[in-house]
Design a protein around this motif. Structure first.
Motif, PDB file in Angstrom:
ATOM      1  N   PHE A   1      27.577  39.918  37.368  1.00 46.85           N
ATOM      2  CA  PHE A   1      28.750  40.529  38.265  1.00 46.85           C
ATOM      3  C   PHE A   1      29.428  39.422  39.041  1.00 46.85           C
ATOM      4  CE2 PHE A   1      31.360  42.933  40.838  1.00 46.85           C
ATOM      5  CZ  PHE A   1      31.841  43.937  40.192  1.00 46.85           C
ATOM      6  N   SER A   2      28.434  38.273  39.567  1.00 45.12           N
ATOM      7  CA  SER A   2      29.088  37.127  40.344  1.00 45.12           C
ATOM      8  C   SER A   2      30.633  36.699  40.082  1.00 45.12           C
ATOM      9  CB  SER A   2      27.946  36.179  40.585  1.00 45.12           C
ATOM     10  OG  SER A   2      26.988  36.619  41.284  1.00 45.12           O
ATOM     11  N   PRO A   3      30.941  36.295  38.813  1.00 43.83           N
ATOM     12  CA  PRO A   3      32.104  35.755  38.427  1.00 43.83           C
ATOM     13  C   PRO A   3      33.123  36.869  38.783  1.00 43.83           C
ATOM     14  CG  PRO A   3      30.694  35.316  36.673  1.00 43.83           C
ATOM     15  CD  PRO A   3      29.814  36.258  37.593  1.00 43.83           C
ATOM     16  N   LYS A   4      32.744  38.188  38.425  1.00 42.06           N
ATOM     17  CA  LYS A   4      33.897  39.196  38.794  1.00 42.06           C
ATOM     18  C   LYS A   4      34.098  39.269  40.139  1.00 42.06           C
ATOM     19  CE  LYS A   4      32.426  41.670  34.717  1.00 42.06           C
ATOM     20  NZ  LYS A   4      31.550  42.620  34.127  1.00 42.06           N
ATOM     21  N   PHE A   5      33.093  39.182  40.975  1.00 44.39           N
ATOM     22  CA  PHE A   5      33.133  39.472  42.418  1.00 44.39           C
ATOM     23  C   PHE A   5      33.894  38.328  43.015  1.00 44.39           C
ATOM     24  CE2 PHE A   5      31.217  39.759  46.851  1.00 44.39           C
ATOM     25  CZ  PHE A   5      31.662  41.066  46.905  1.00 44.39           C
ATOM     26  N   LYS A   6      33.630  37.225  42.434  1.00 46.53           N
ATOM     27  CA  LYS A   6      34.411  35.878  42.859  1.00 46.53           C
ATOM     28  C   LYS A   6      36.113  36.218  42.465  1.00 46.53           C
ATOM     29  CE  LYS A   6      35.738  31.805  44.274  1.00 46.53           C
ATOM     30  NZ  LYS A   6      36.991  32.024  45.017  1.00 46.53           N
ATOM     31  N   ARG A   7      36.273  36.663  41.466  1.00 48.51           N
ATOM     32  CA  ARG A   7      37.370  36.812  41.069  1.00 48.51           C
ATOM     33  C   ARG A   7      38.332  37.786  41.850  1.00 48.51           C
ATOM     34  NH1 ARG A   7      36.480  36.873  35.910  1.00 48.51           N
ATOM     35  NH2 ARG A   7      36.259  39.043  35.654  1.00 48.51           N
ATOM     36  N   MET A   8      37.602  38.921  42.098  1.00 50.62           N
ATOM     37  CA  MET A   8      38.245  40.071  42.991  1.00 50.62           C
ATOM     38  C   MET A   8      38.455  39.455  44.248  1.00 50.62           C
ATOM     39  SD  MET A   8      35.462  43.096  41.560  1.00 50.62           S
ATOM     40  CE  MET A   8      36.184  44.456  42.639  1.00 50.62           C
ATOM     41  N   SER A   9      37.524  38.528  44.882  1.00 55.08           N
ATOM     42  CA  SER A   9      37.926  38.085  46.261  1.00 55.08           C
ATOM     43  C   SER A   9      39.381  37.053  46.321  1.00 55.08           C
ATOM     44  CB  SER A   9      36.688  37.290  46.609  1.00 55.08           C
ATOM     45  OG  SER A   9      36.581  35.925  45.971  1.00 55.08           O
ATOM     46  N   ASP A  10      39.585  36.759  44.972  1.00 59.06           N
ATOM     47  CA  ASP A  10      40.821  35.901  45.006  1.00 59.06           C
ATOM     48  C   ASP A  10      42.144  36.782  44.632  1.00 59.06           C
ATOM     49  OD1 ASP A  10      39.345  33.379  45.410  1.00 59.06           O
ATOM     50  OD2 ASP A  10      39.098  33.230  43.325  1.00 59.06           O
ATOM     51  N   ASP A  11      41.853  37.915  44.274  1.00 58.67           N
ATOM     52  CA  ASP A  11      43.064  38.999  43.841  1.00 58.67           C
ATOM     53  C   ASP A  11      43.846  39.437  45.268  1.00 58.67           C
ATOM     54  OD1 ASP A  11      44.347  41.370  43.321  1.00 58.67           O
ATOM     55  OD2 ASP A  11      43.055  42.100  41.994  1.00 58.67           O
TER      56      ASP A  11
END
Length: 106
Positions: free
Chosen positions: A36-46
């Motif tokens: 899930f880490s890459p998804k969480f990072k991507r969400m933080s950039d949203d």
């Protein structure tokens, strides 16, 4: 925005110095946490979450931070507004985390 890594030492400071916070509790041995880490990072950039602070907490090395959200399973996510727990969920689906974050606007 970068994901902040917090520990017991600075967890409360992070919560109190940011209006809206989403915390991902993880453990190094947790496969779903790593996935899930890459998804969480991507969400933080949203842009949709521009006002939300994203925080990673190692649940094994930060027991006090873990108690604040009553962590039961990993990965575990909790949202805080003005330092107060709003809601939490044990999940590894991005949609469930997005719904959780939207509760900060309610």
């Amino acid at each position: 925005m970068a994901v902040i890594v917090a520990t017991d030492n600075d967890f409360n400071e992070v919560l109190n110095s940011n209006k809206k916070v989403v915390v991902k509790y993880f453990a190094d041995w947790c496969g779903n946490c790593r996935l899930f880490s890459p998804k969480f990072k991507r969400m933080s950039d949203d842009e949709a979450f521009a006002e939300v602070t994203f925080v990673d907490v190692n649940a094994e090395t930060s027991p006090e931070a873990r108690k604040v959200a009553n962590v039961t399973n990993l990965p575990f996510f909790a949202v805080f507004r003005d330092g107060q727990l709003v809601d939490s969920v044990a999940a590894s689906k991005e949609e469930a985390i997005r719904e959780l974050i939207h509760k900060l606007d309610a």
